[in-house]
Design a protein around this motif. Structure first.
Motif: not given
Lengths: 174, 647
Positions: A54-60, A17-18, A98-106
């Motif tokens: 890349r950040g999304v994939l590695v959770g950075s 989802t993230g 994009a930033w908000d959803s990815a950061e929250n998901s990580v």
């Protein structure tokens, strides 16, 4: 007897989802830069997307933030090349979402692992932020055009800088 | 107050006041609109402040969430050796030397002086690398990659070779340790860096360092998630002003709106959060190894929306999660409930669920409250089924003393032995009236008297005994409790008196007795007593006091079975002193060591040396592999002994 013990991966990338939400938000940016038809904007956008994904994939979180800053830069460049205020605003909404959803998901993954069910919480979070950003965009347009149409733009600039300086001072830690 | 904050505040108030003034009197700025100096100055102010904010240090605190999926264990045998190997701390060197002396003296049957001399001379092995670790006289002539090319330090290689060689000697002479082809320090990397330690207690379920709120605490934290948004907004306004691009200025306005949104999140005082947490599980009487499904229902009783709720359930410390996740995220309207479920594997004893950890964020994500929610304190009680005793040969486990003893002395038992001439004072009920009617002789029936053995099970439940090969496996204490449960059933069924006590700072005592109700008392004690609950008490357990107290409470004819992993020397002294004080003693020892790391092998060698020390005083020690049942482990051990003896 009991089953095999599961291993908990707390450093994995965001949930599906993230990832989906992050891709949706960042794709808006790509659309805007393509519309602007500027090579430098497109290069910035592709570079930003690469870092962001890349950040999304590695959770950075760091790479996610850096990627979004580069994407934001590409929106500014697209704006300079005459993409228009509406497209610029949509691009900015895309970057922030994009930033908000990815950061929250990580963060969710780090605290709760991939096995936890987080879809609803993520959707509610993104919906809340998207509503706020959209409202902010609408208010921005109203403020900008009402001020710009009746008063010199420099007044708006002075007001914005004054507000931001005050907010910055108030938010600074003791 | 910092100077930068004061300056920014003063400049901000001044600028905003000027802006408001100009907004009210737009005619006053008519001449300024096109002035590049004014515009540039404003942009420069914005840019400077953006750079200052961007360069500000973020001090976001991190919450180390717990890992309820794993068991809480206090130690992994050998883990500290593996971690300390590359530093080669003095403790590591001393430990390896002690183990070498123990192996050479006990397995190799040398004197301590001889062993130390051979280690110092390097004559204990042909392997120059292993010998060089203890001896400066031996030259390590093995070639190896230098450290600057990514090779391991020579001394580390020597330590690993010494461990390998000691295991080889031990296997040749006493068996019990299987040595891998070669020992490498890469194994040290396989040891979880933050899980378990030889010496430092570690609580998995309380997270790294146990740095989490207690039951009545609530921590309010600023996540600083949106920090930096002011800098981006200022930069955008500066860029829009410099470039005189209205669309960029427009998204600058949007940035200001988001800054206000974030500031709102920081400024608002958090309101109390009220949740009701209800757990159910699907097993009324689970037996060890059963999968139990736990269903958790959370209801928002706060009377307002809780947009971001993260829950980590308090899985009992001694249980592992086998299916699903005890972690859950939800967004709850007032009165709304959410449910999640996960599977755990049942184990001996009473296991109480702990209050779940809740992380509640507001809509902005800027503020979060971390607390332990009040829960229903559900518990799971797990006993073994009565069939568990089947297949366990008590004679094999307790050959030395324990068991039903038939006396040749006639008495008032139940097994008929003989008839004898009536003696004055014999009970009327024992007179053979039929014989009297038939022959006219007055005789008395004589039954065989059966003496019951009195056995005290002593479970080692000290902190040092909460050891396991990994966080996923049962601790030695849990295994000992399981073994005690089996022994209680089998020995009581064989008409022996059984009592239970624990080596623990907590009180645990059940005097030897017989009968069905005693069996239930014994099993309840094993399931409920505080000496066996996780995490173990951190209070010291003084063995001399434990021994004196035990000797006072047990009678002379009582025999003892000590259940212990034998992971320290204190228990060895305790067993030897107990035997020396006149109590016949046996040891059943669940094996918590592994052969997968150098430290694990070293711990296994140390434990083997302790086992031999105890056996040298004629006390039987039954080594019990963790992955086998008590009976089958004993049979394998007997087969190994027979094989070594050529039988």
């Amino acid at each position: 007897m009991g089953g095999e013990l599961m291993t908990v991966d707390l450093k994995s990338s965001p949930s599906q989802t993230g990832k989906l939400l992050a891709v949706s938000g960042s794709s808006l940016t790509l659309t805007v830069t393509v519309m602007a038809d500027t090579r430098i904007g497109l290069i910035l956008c592709v570079a930003g997307l690469a870092i962001f994904f890349r950040g999304v994939l590695v959770g950075s979180r760091r790479e996610i933030t850096v990627g979004c800053l580069v994407l934001y830069g590409s929106i500014l460049v697209a704006s300079m090349f005459g993409v228009g205020s509406v497209a610029t605003t949509i691009g900015a909404i895309g970057v922030v979402s994009a930033w908000d959803s990815a950061e929250n998901s990580v963060i969710l993954q780090r605290q709760l692992s991939r096995e936890a069910k987080t879809r609803r919480a993520e959707l509610v979070h993104v919906a809340t932020t998207a509503s706020v950003i959209t409202a902010a965009a609408v208010v921005s347009h109203l403020v900008y055009f009402s001020v710009a149409s009746s008063r010199p733009t420099v007044i708006l600039v002075i007001l914005l800088i004054g507000t931001l300086l005050l907010m910055g001072a108030l938010n600074q830690r003791e | 107050m910092k100077h930068s904050r004061l300056i920014a505040g003063v400049v901000g108030v001044f600028t905003a006041s000027v802006g408001i003034l100009f907004f009210v009197m737009p005619s006053a700025v008519r001449n300024l609109t096109t002035s590049s100096i004014v515009v540039s100055t404003l942009a420069l102010i914005a840019l400077t402040q953006a750079i200052i904010i961007a360069g500000r240090k973020r001090s976001m605190e991190k919450i180390g969430t717990p890992d309820p999926e794993y068991r809480t264990i206090t130690q992994i045998p050998g883990a500290s050796f593996d971690r300390g190997l590359h530093q080669l701390r003095p403790r590591v060197r001393h430990r390896l030397e002690s183990a070498a002396v123990a192996v050479l003296t006990q397995v190799g049957e040398e004197t301590v002086e001889d062993a130390r001399r051979r280690l110092a001379e390097g004559t204990w092995t042909d392997d120059s690398r292993a010998a060089a670790f203890f001896s400066t006289d031996v030259v390590d002539d093995y070639p190896g990659r230098p450290v600057w090319l990514g090779g391991e330090p020579r001394v580390v290689k020597q330590a690993l070779a010494a461990v390998s060689k000691l295991a080889e000697i031990s296997t040749e002479r006493s068996g019990g340790i299987s040595i891998p082809d070669h020992v490498t320090s890469e194994w040290a990397d396989r040891v979880p860096s933050d899980r378990g330690a030889d010496l430092a207690p570690h609580n998995q379920k309380d997270g790294p360092g146990g740095d989490l709120p207690l039951e009545d605490e609530a921590w309010d934290r600023k996540t600083e998630r949106w920090s930096g948004i002011e800098a981006i907004a200022l930069f955008t306004v500066a860029a829009g002003t410099f470039l005189q691009e209205p669309p960029i200025l427009l998204i600058g306005v949007m940035g200001v709106a988001l800054t206000v949104y974030a500031a709102y999140g920081r400024a608002v005082e958090p309101e109390p959060i009220s949740l009701s947490i209800n757990r159910r599980h699907n097993a009324s009487h689970p037996v060890p190894g059963d999968d139990v499904v736990v269903r958790v229902t959370i209801c928002n009783e706060s009377g307002r929306l809780l947009p971001d709720l993260r829950v980590i359930d308090g899985v009992p410390a001694a249980l592992v999660v086998t299916d699903g996740s005890p972690r859950h995220a939800a967004s709850l309207r007032p009165g709304e409930t959410t449910t999640f479920s996960y599977g755990i594997e049942a184990d001996y004893g009473k296991h109480v669920f702990q209050p779940p950890l809740v992380i509640a964020r507001d809509a902005t994500g800027e503020h979060e409250r971390v607390f332990r929610a009040a829960d229903d304190a559900l518990s799971i009680k797990c006993y073994s089924p009565s069939e568990a005793a089947d297949g366990v040969s008590l004679e094999e486990l307790t050959t030395r003393y324990v068991g039903q003893v038939a006396s040749n002395d006639g008495g008032r038992g139940i097994e008929f032995q003989e008839m004898r001439e009536y003696q004055r004072g014999d009970p009327i009920s024992l007179i053979n009236w039929k014989g009297l009617a038939k022959t006219g002789e007055l005789t008395t029936l004589q039954f065989r008297e059966q003496r019951m053995a009195k056995v005290m099970l002593i479970i080692d439940a000290r902190q040092a005994a909460y050891v396991a090969p990994s966080p996923t496996e049962r601790t030695a204490v849990a295994q000992s409790i399981g073994a005690a449960d089996v022994l209680v059933q089998a020995l009581l069924d064989a008409k022996n008196q059984i009592g239970i006590t624990a080596l623990s700072p907590e009180q645990c005592w059940l005097a030897p007795n017989i009968g069905r109700s005693h069996k239930m008392r014994a099993r309840r004690l094993l399931a409920n007593n505080s000496a066996f609950t996780m995490p173990p008490s951190a209070e010291p357990c003084v063995m001399s006091i434990q021994l004196a107290r035990l000797r006072r409470r047990i009678s002379d004819e009582t025999q003892a079975i000590v259940l212990s992993p034998l992971c320290d020397d204190a228990i060895v002294d305790f067993v030897k002193n107990l035997e020396a004080s006149g109590t016949p003693t046996s040891v059943i020892s669940p094996n918590p060591t592994t052969e997968t790391t150098p430290g694990g092998i070293l711990s296994r060698l140390e434990r083997l040396a302790r086992t031999i020390t105890i056996r040298q005083t004629s006390i039987p020690v039954y080594d019990w592999d963790a992955d086998e049942s008590l009976g089958s482990s004993r049979n394998k051990q007997r087969a190994r002994v027979n094989h070594r003896n050529g039988g």
